[in-house]
Design a protein around this motif. Structure first.
Motif, PDB file in Angstrom:
ATOM      1  N   GLU A   1      27.154  31.865   7.151  1.00 32.64           N
ATOM      2  CA  GLU A   1      26.929  31.514   8.076  1.00 32.64           C
ATOM      3  C   GLU A   1      25.337  32.046   8.814  1.00 32.64           C
ATOM      4  O   GLU A   1      25.237  31.346   9.241  1.00 32.64           O
ATOM      5  N   MET A   2      25.596  33.539   8.360  1.00 33.60           N
ATOM      6  CA  MET A   2      24.433  34.152   9.145  1.00 33.60           C
ATOM      7  C   MET A   2      23.511  34.162   8.459  1.00 33.60           C
ATOM      8  O   MET A   2      21.956  33.894   8.898  1.00 33.60           O
ATOM      9  N   ALA A   3      23.923  33.839   7.047  1.00 34.15           N
ATOM     10  CA  ALA A   3      22.257  32.976   5.913  1.00 34.15           C
ATOM     11  C   ALA A   3      21.888  32.027   6.797  1.00 34.15           C
ATOM     12  O   ALA A   3      20.129  31.921   6.417  1.00 34.15           O
ATOM     13  N   PHE A   4      22.234  30.923   6.576  1.00 32.57           N
ATOM     14  CA  PHE A   4      21.909  29.871   7.993  1.00 32.57           C
ATOM     15  C   PHE A   4      21.134  30.295   8.360  1.00 32.57           C
ATOM     16  O   PHE A   4      19.757  29.758   9.043  1.00 32.57           O
ATOM     17  N   GLY A   5      21.705  30.833   9.626  1.00 26.84           N
ATOM     18  CA  GLY A   5      20.972  31.179  10.704  1.00 26.84           C
ATOM     19  C   GLY A   5      19.013  32.256  10.189  1.00 26.84           C
ATOM     20  O   GLY A   5      18.506  31.574  10.649  1.00 26.84           O
ATOM     21  N   ALA A   6      19.665  33.376   9.328  1.00 27.45           N
ATOM     22  CA  ALA A   6      18.544  33.262   8.831  1.00 27.45           C
ATOM     23  C   ALA A   6      17.658  32.610   7.965  1.00 27.45           C
ATOM     24  O   ALA A   6      16.308  32.513   8.530  1.00 27.45           O
ATOM     25  N   MET A   7      17.935  31.618   7.390  1.00 23.56           N
ATOM     26  CA  MET A   7      17.325  30.527   6.824  1.00 23.56           C
ATOM     27  C   MET A   7      16.181  29.674   8.508  1.00 23.56           C
ATOM     28  O   MET A   7      15.080  29.151   7.608  1.00 23.56           O
ATOM     29  N   ARG A   8      17.270  29.940   9.222  1.00 22.40           N
ATOM     30  CA  ARG A   8      16.369  28.886  10.505  1.00 22.40           C
ATOM     31  C   ARG A   8      15.569  29.646  10.918  1.00 22.40           C
ATOM     32  O   ARG A   8      14.238  29.105  11.756  1.00 22.40           O
ATOM     33  N   ALA A   9      15.692  31.153  10.872  1.00 22.47           N
ATOM     34  CA  ALA A   9      14.400  32.034  11.777  1.00 22.47           C
ATOM     35  C   ALA A   9      13.462  32.371  10.774  1.00 22.47           C
ATOM     36  O   ALA A   9      12.214  32.086  11.591  1.00 22.47           O
ATOM     37  N   MET A  10      13.456  31.793   9.338  1.00 19.90           N
ATOM     38  CA  MET A  10      12.969  32.045   8.698  1.00 19.90           C
ATOM     39  C   MET A  10      11.807  30.820   8.895  1.00 19.90           C
ATOM     40  O   MET A  10      10.662  31.077   8.987  1.00 19.90           O
ATOM     41  N   ARG A  11      12.591  29.644   9.379  1.00 23.22           N
ATOM     42  CA  ARG A  11      11.579  28.794   9.437  1.00 23.22           C
ATOM     43  C   ARG A  11      10.842  28.603  10.319  1.00 23.22           C
ATOM     44  O   ARG A  11       9.570  27.788  10.414  1.00 23.22           O
ATOM     45  N   SER A  12      11.265  28.762  11.480  1.00 28.37           N
ATOM     46  CA  SER A  12      10.287  28.787  12.641  1.00 28.37           C
ATOM     47  C   SER A  12       9.279  30.072  12.581  1.00 28.37           C
ATOM     48  O   SER A  12       8.327  30.550  12.969  1.00 28.37           O
ATOM     49  N   HIS A  13       9.718  30.643  11.897  1.00 30.41           N
ATOM     50  CA  HIS A  13       7.967  31.992  10.845  1.00 30.41           C
ATOM     51  C   HIS A  13       7.088  31.437   9.956  1.00 30.41           C
ATOM     52  O   HIS A  13       6.420  31.575   9.630  1.00 30.41           O
ATOM     53  N   GLY A  14       7.222  29.772   9.522  1.00 33.87           N
ATOM     54  CA  GLY A  14       6.908  29.299   9.088  1.00 33.87           C
ATOM     55  C   GLY A  14       6.975  29.892   7.084  1.00 33.87           C
ATOM     56  O   GLY A  14       6.216  29.685   6.505  1.00 33.87           O
ATOM     57  N   LEU A  15       8.401  30.324   7.130  1.00 34.74           N
ATOM     58  CA  LEU A  15       8.495  30.874   6.039  1.00 34.74           C
ATOM     59  C   LEU A  15       9.458  30.253   5.100  1.00 34.74           C
ATOM     60  O   LEU A  15      10.608  29.501   5.855  1.00 34.74           O
ATOM     61  N   GLN A  16       9.983  30.021   3.595  1.00 33.60           N
ATOM     62  CA  GLN A  16      10.605  29.733   3.051  1.00 33.60           C
ATOM     63  C   GLN A  16      11.594  30.176   2.569  1.00 33.60           C
ATOM     64  O   GLN A  16      10.975  31.291   1.038  1.00 33.60           O
ATOM     65  N   PRO A  17      12.929  30.126   2.070  1.00 38.48           N
ATOM     66  CA  PRO A  17      13.818  31.138   1.523  1.00 38.48           C
ATOM     67  C   PRO A  17      14.021  30.875   0.062  1.00 38.48           C
ATOM     68  O   PRO A  17      13.500  29.847  -0.335  1.00 38.48           O
TER      69      PRO A  17
END
Lengths: 339, 339
Positions: B249-265
């Motif tokens: 679940e924390m990783a899901f949140g991390a994914m979102r933070a990445m997306r906000s920064h234009g980054l892709q997991p």
DNA sequence: TTGTAAGCGTTATCAA
DNA sequence: TTGATAACGCTTACAA
């Protein structure tokens, strides 16, 4: 081994009847006496025996929650609402699941309820379910969550309206070819499936939009189901520009199917769900939120009222409001895309 | 109003004692007699009174499940495993939540347990929790899920190993700057937080990689927490090329933070979690899966054994295996990216 | 306001 | 194998 009410009575120098009355907070007890009893009970570390109390009083002080699923978002969220209310009232919560009507491995819930609980809460069982019928026939104080049946108290949302709101949102964005991912084949009225289908049809009809059955598919309220349903829809010659999913979890699956096809929700096809699932915000899914935790809480509160009132009240069905939450998964139809 | 054992006895022409024995399937009952009793009971639609039975026998036939959360994936999944086992054994499941130790609104669980249940299952409460200590002090048959404490039976995974496996996976892919999103500040041994931190440190140390505390952040096991933690990590001058999240679940949140920064997991930063959450496959998150449903099932089975054996057995702690599931969120470090 | 005592519906002991 | 009967620990008329 255990301290009984007699020990407390002796220690406090009163009768067991007085101890019983004092400890339950009944009215006709002298304040001094009560204090003495309470002190004695505390000193002896006395705990009442629920079985004895239940046997003598006829009340069990417990409520059963019957649910088809535990580990699914909607159900566990309802359950948490129920639990907090019951815990606050000092009522024991007995958790039971029911299997699909065909699976005969598990015990039917109704026999397990008799003489065991004062009331029952049922989460989202189909109204025509045989096991549900048996539970209702027990004639215990009951309240339903997520579905409604005549003459049984219930807490629901207006599913027709929720689906209509969702569909209308897509229409307002200019979409005309709108697909549907349904839960299961809609059977009886007052189920989410049936009513949400109705709301979808209503909105489309009112807008004079055609309903293309090749754009409808079943997702069984799971994300993998939603993925398959969306895959089927994407295989059509003319793809929809927007899809209404009857639940967020199915929409998540649909998102994945889109991604596999190199499509992006909102940009290529708009997607809307119903639920307000925890993950919706994270996945930027537009959805019609329902107050799931509150549904559990309120149903439990209503049940407590039933339990505490002498007379059986008229069955009222409580309908809670929903609200549209717009996120990136829905977007206006690019001009000319439909014509 | 209710049919009692006496009615059945009369109808079958035997004593209540015989009815009791026959219906419970005890050995010393003539087959003919038993059949007669069973028929009489069925015809009268007799249901035993649990309160009376409990009072007389001293056994409650129920087990409490104590959990800090109901509506979170890990907890509801464990709960469903527990439930299926208990239901199969005909044991009532009493569900209770515990609040944070500071919140005094709710009743403490321990007093509510006494004289009420035969055993207790506790889901993932910190070993140093005061309320847990009180529960254990009751000296009821108990088994813990997700944490372990000396002399109390438990079902867990090897959290050190799971974290080491996750971290090693990142290292094997060539990553050297590896960040960490932890649950909470690790306190006691045998908590997920502590052990997973240890596993992370072990793997890094063995690989002679530096541990940069500026790349560690707390996500409190929620997705919003994970999002904030990742946002903090992304704000560092030198970003990590991979991050180990202590939960999916924390990783899901991390994914979102990445997306906000234009980054892709996977492409920009590799992300790995622990859990095997339902949504992980959908979100293509690499993770170390733990058998959560089984943990509940097995803990319940172990408790049933404790309940049915005369003697208190030695407390054995069962450790279940985990497995690495590789998905798109982790990828080899592009050559030269680290040097 | 308090006490007495009869249940509540089983189980379990002891005899038969 | 079966039956009498005394618990089990509390609640609740009813009386005082």
């Amino acid at each position: 081994m255990g301290i009984t009410i007699r020990d407390v009575a002796q220690a406090a120098g009163v009768s067991t009847a007085t101890v019983s009355r004092a400890l339950r907070g009944l009215a006709n007890v002298d304040a001094t006496t009560r204090a003495r009893v309470e002190r004695a009970a505390a000193e002896l570390d006395y705990v009442i025996s629920p079985s004895a109390s239940r046997l003598a009083s006829g009340r069990t002080g417990s409520v059963a929650v019957i649910t088809p699923h535990i580990a699914r978002w909607f159900f566990s969220t309802v359950l948490s609402g129920v639990e907090s209310t019951l815990q606050g009232a000092g009522i024991d919560l007995l958790l039971m699941t029911v299997s699909a009507p065909d699976a005969q491995h598990r015990l039917a819930p109704a026999p397990r309820l008799r003489r065991r609980v004062d009331g029952v809460l049922v989460i989202a069982m189909p109204p025509e379910d045989q096991q549900l019928a048996e539970v209702i026939k027990l004639d215990l104080p009951t309240s339903l969550i997520g579905v409604s049946i005549d003459d049984v108290p219930s807490v629901t949302i207006d599913d027709v309206y929720a689906a209509r709101m969702a569909t209308q949102h897509l229409i307002n964005l200019g979409h005309q070819r709108i697909g549907l991912i349904a839960g299961s084949a809609s059977r009886a009225r007052f189920t989410a499936e049936f009513d949400r289908h109705r709301g979808f049809v209503d909105a489309m009809t009112e807008a004079n939009l055609p309903i293309d059955s090749s754009l409808e598919s079943l997702g069984y309220f799971t994300s993998t189901g939603g993925e398959q349903a969306m895959t089927a829809i994407l295989a059509q010659r003319e793809r929809p520009t927007a899809v209404f999913c009857m639940s967020d979890e199915m929409a998540f699956g649909a998102m994945r199917a889109m991604r596999s096809h190199g499509l992006q929700p909102g940009r290529d096809i708009s997607l809307i769900g119903v639920d307000g699932h925890d993950m919706s915000e994270l996945l930027e899914l537009t959805t019609v939120e329902q107050p799931v935790h509150d549904m559990g809480r309120i149903a439990a509160e209503a049940l407590l009222v039933q339990l505490n009132s002498e007379f059986r009240m008229h069955a009222d069905s409580i309908v809670l409001p929903t609200r549209l939450v717009v996120r990136a998964s829905t977007a206006p139809l690019p001009r000319g895309a439909n014509s």
